[in-house]
Design a protein around this motif. Structure first.
Motif, PDB file in Angstrom:
ATOM      1  N   LYS A  99       0.827  -1.202   0.000  1.00  0.00           N
ATOM      2  CA  LYS A  99       0.000   0.000   0.000  1.00  0.00           C
ATOM      3  C   LYS A  99       0.865   1.257   0.000  1.00  0.00           C
ATOM      4  O   LYS A  99       0.594   2.221  -0.742  1.00  0.00           O
ATOM      5  CB  LYS A  99      -0.914  -0.006   1.222  1.00  0.00           C
ATOM      6  N   ALA A 100       1.937   1.274   0.798  1.00  0.00           N
ATOM      7  CA  ALA A 100       2.820   2.445   0.852  1.00  0.00           C
ATOM      8  C   ALA A 100       3.479   2.687  -0.508  1.00  0.00           C
ATOM      9  O   ALA A 100       3.613   3.830  -0.955  1.00  0.00           O
ATOM     10  CB  ALA A 100       3.875   2.239   1.937  1.00  0.00           C
ATOM     11  N   TRP A 101       3.889   1.593  -1.155  1.00  0.00           N
ATOM     12  CA  TRP A 101       4.517   1.733  -2.473  1.00  0.00           C
ATOM     13  C   TRP A 101       3.516   2.252  -3.502  1.00  0.00           C
ATOM     14  O   TRP A 101       3.837   3.118  -4.311  1.00  0.00           O
ATOM     15  CB  TRP A 101       5.081   0.379  -2.901  1.00  0.00           C
ATOM     16  N   LEU A 102       2.295   1.728  -3.461  1.00  0.00           N
ATOM     17  CA  LEU A 102       1.259   2.177  -4.401  1.00  0.00           C
ATOM     18  C   LEU A 102       0.882   3.644  -4.156  1.00  0.00           C
ATOM     19  O   LEU A 102       0.653   4.409  -5.104  1.00  0.00           O
ATOM     20  CB  LEU A 102       0.021   1.293  -4.269  1.00  0.00           C
ATOM     21  N   LEU A 103       0.797   4.037  -2.889  1.00  0.00           N
ATOM     22  CA  LEU A 103       0.459   5.431  -2.576  1.00  0.00           C
ATOM     23  C   LEU A 103       1.546   6.381  -3.073  1.00  0.00           C
ATOM     24  O   LEU A 103       1.249   7.494  -3.523  1.00  0.00           O
ATOM     25  CB  LEU A 103       0.256   5.604  -1.069  1.00  0.00           C
ATOM     26  N   GLU A 104       2.781   5.929  -3.006  1.00  0.00           N
ATOM     27  CA  GLU A 104       3.876   6.767  -3.512  1.00  0.00           C
ATOM     28  C   GLU A 104       3.732   6.964  -5.020  1.00  0.00           C
ATOM     29  O   GLU A 104       3.930   8.068  -5.543  1.00  0.00           O
ATOM     30  CB  GLU A 104       5.215   6.114  -3.178  1.00  0.00           C
TER      31      GLU A 104
END
Length: 579
Positions: free
Chosen positions: A94-99
């Motif tokens: 999720k953190a990677w996708l949000l970035e």
């Protein structure tokens, strides 16, 4: 000599080949990502697709890239991969996708200033469409699932892009940055979202105030906010008008107040209210959902946005630009701003400073102050003193002369004003009529007549005949306080002297002061648009009942002829001496 063999295809063909290859690559990456989301596989191709879209210089290639990314992110959002739940691995994904999503949104924000219109409008549509998908997903996965949610962080980026106007970085280059929102984007945002959807308007008003506070020295951000707010004509006046929502889940009726949880409450400023019963539940104890359905809350964010904006509109190093900005605000202040503020008197200081500009801007500021005094009980004792200061020679020669008389007639329309105050105004106008153009005198005469008709105590000023010139006039023209000018002890001899004016219309109209005051009053609108042109056209089109004499026929037996003959002899005797 044989022609050189070309190792590469012509430039046009090469560009077409590159565009075709890029389109195929985008399509292939989109298919791989769609399958990866369905199969819960690796989403690393997303980085390749994002890089391809960001670095494409061609407008059509960029357009295909951003729409491919939009479709992929919609699929990702619908699969709950950006939800609030999950284990450690899911949170890392999720953190990677949000970035990646934030990079995409930032790029879209820059495209709002791109030189290609299709990219500007498409970027704004994608941003708001993502807002809807993100908010819906946030509502489904939120721990407080009973309360519909609005994805605030994403919307804050949209508002920031609209107000700060970052330059476009398409193809790795930056476009020209003037910091002003483009007209097509402004129209699209206002017509499609801001003037239609209550939730979008509420959050824009709230976030714009926050952004303006963080960018205090950015005048362009304040001007962009003004460009949006000055168009607003659909602000709700009743709670029943809050019925249109961009996020459909927010249209549901809020829960009962007793069911609120402490963690659901939003910290927000309370709105002062004169109705104690209506203020029993303070706004800072409401949920966001409840605030969106509260008319008081909408007025609160509207008030905060305008008060923040007014503080940022000063232009200390450019007086003329400051006047232009003040004019834009004052033109809408009385009808589009004051009625929707929680406390209209909060803008008094800013409006009072605008009076110092003088001219038409000062008149508009006085109009706003008058509305505050009349409808919102503002106590402003120096109002008529400041209005009296506008009565100078310039006001009768400038183009805003008609606006001045229109507003002054409104300001002096009350029958409760003291006679000494009104006497100063009509006396000053009477004195100015001595050097005023005919069109201005035609405005002054009915204006004075109406005031005399409403206030019989002033009739003594036209009946006093022992004052007929400056030598015995007790009026104090240099006194700034209209109550202390001693005008009531004077007369309107200057105005009556216009009965001998060279212009027939002025002389005829001025004779009303020598007749009985039987007319109820003159409609001022019939006299406010006169100019030299209209006066000339009136005289040129006037029907002549009696032909005017063009010469004098001096007969032989007339006294005039004998006088002229005697006069010729006298002249000859003075010029010549005969022996």
């Amino acid at each position: 000599m044989p022609a050189a063999i070309r190792s590469l295809p012509p430039t046009k063909k090469r560009k077409l080949q590159e565009n075709s290859d890029r389109t195929q690559t985008i399509k292939k990456l989109e298919e791989e990502l769609t399958a990866a989301v369905s199969n819960n596989a690796s989403l690393n191709p997303l980085a390749d697709l994002l890089e391809l879209a960001l670095n494409t210089k061609d407008a059509q290639g960029t357009l295909k890239g951003i729409y491919a990314l939009y479709r992929i992110f919609v699929v990702i959002i619908a699969s709950d991969k950006l939800g609030l739940t999950g284990d450690a691995a899911a949170k890392a994904v999720k953190a990677w996708l949000l970035e990646r999503l934030n990079t995409f949104v930032e790029f879209l924000g820059g495209l709002l200033k791109d030189e290609e219109k299709i990219l500007r409008t498409s970027a704004l549509q994608i941003l708001f469409s993502l807002q809807k998908h993100l908010s819906t997903s946030y509502t489904k996965t939120s721990p407080q699932s009973s309360e519909p949610q609005f994805h605030i962080s994403h919307f804050r980026r949209i508002v920031s892009a609209l107000l700060l106007c970052p330059p476009s970085t398409r193809g790795g280059r930056q476009s020209k940055d003037d910091g002003i929102i483009d007209t097509d984007i402004l129209n699209q945002f206002y017509e499609s979202w801001f003037s239609v959807h209550d939730d979008v308007r509420w959050f824009f008003l709230r976030e714009s105030a926050t952004i303006l506070n963080k960018n205090e020295r950015n005048l362009n951000a304040a001007l962009n906010a003004l460009s949006v707010l000055e168009r607003l004509t659909t602000f709700p006046t009743e709670s029943s008008e809050l019925d249109t929502w961009w996020i459909s889940e927010l249209g549901a009726k809020p829960r009962n107040r007793r069911c609120w949880r402490k963690e659901n409450l939003t910290q927000y400023e309370p709105v002062p209210s004169d109705n104690k019963k209506a203020a029993s539940v303070r706004l800072h104890k409401m949920t966001l959902h409840q605030c969106l359905h509260s008319l008081s809350s909408h007025k609160a964010v509207f008030t905060r946005a305008w008060l923040t904006l007014l503080q940022r509109l000063s232009v200390p190093n450019d007086v003329e630009r400051g006047k232009m900005v003040a004019m834009r605000v004052l033109n809408i202040m009385h009808r589009s701003v004051l009625p929707h503020l929680t406390r209209a008197v909060l803008v008094m200081d800013w409006v009072g400073r605008c009076v110092d500009f003088g001219g038409s801007i000062g008149l508009l500021a006085l109009n706003a102050l008058f509305v505050l005094m009349k409808e919102y009980n503002l106590d402003y004792p120096s109002f008529y003193t400041r209005l009296y200061a506008f009565l100078n020679r310039d006001v009768l020669h400038l183009k805003h002369r008609s606006r001045f008389f229109r507003l002054t007639d409104l300001f002096l329309s009350s029958t409760h004003l003291p006679a000494t105050l009104l006497a100063s105004f009509i006396k000053r106008l009477s004195r100015l009529s001595l050097t005023a153009p005919p069109a201005a005198i035609i405005m002054i005469i009915p204006f004075t007549y109406n005031i005399l008709k409403r206030h019989p105590a002033l009739m003594v000023m036209i009946h006093r005949i022992n004052i007929d010139d400056l030598s015995n006039d007790p009026f104090l023209p240099d006194e700034t306080n209209p109550v202390a000018t001693n005008a009531l002890n004077s007369s309107l001899w200057e105005l009556v002297s216009n009965c001998n004016h060279y212009h027939a219309s002025v002389a005829t109209l001025c004779k009303i002061f020598s007749e009985a005051f039987t007319k109820p009053g003159y409609p001022m609108e019939d006299f406010l648009d006169h100019t030299y042109t209209t006066l000339f056209e009136t005289e040129a089109k006037r029907k002549i009942k009696k032909e005017p004499p063009l010469a004098i026929d001096l007969g032989q037996n007339t006294n005039s002829s004998r006088y002229l003959g005697t006069r010729r002899k006298m002249v000859m005797n003075e010029l010549w001496t005969f022996a």
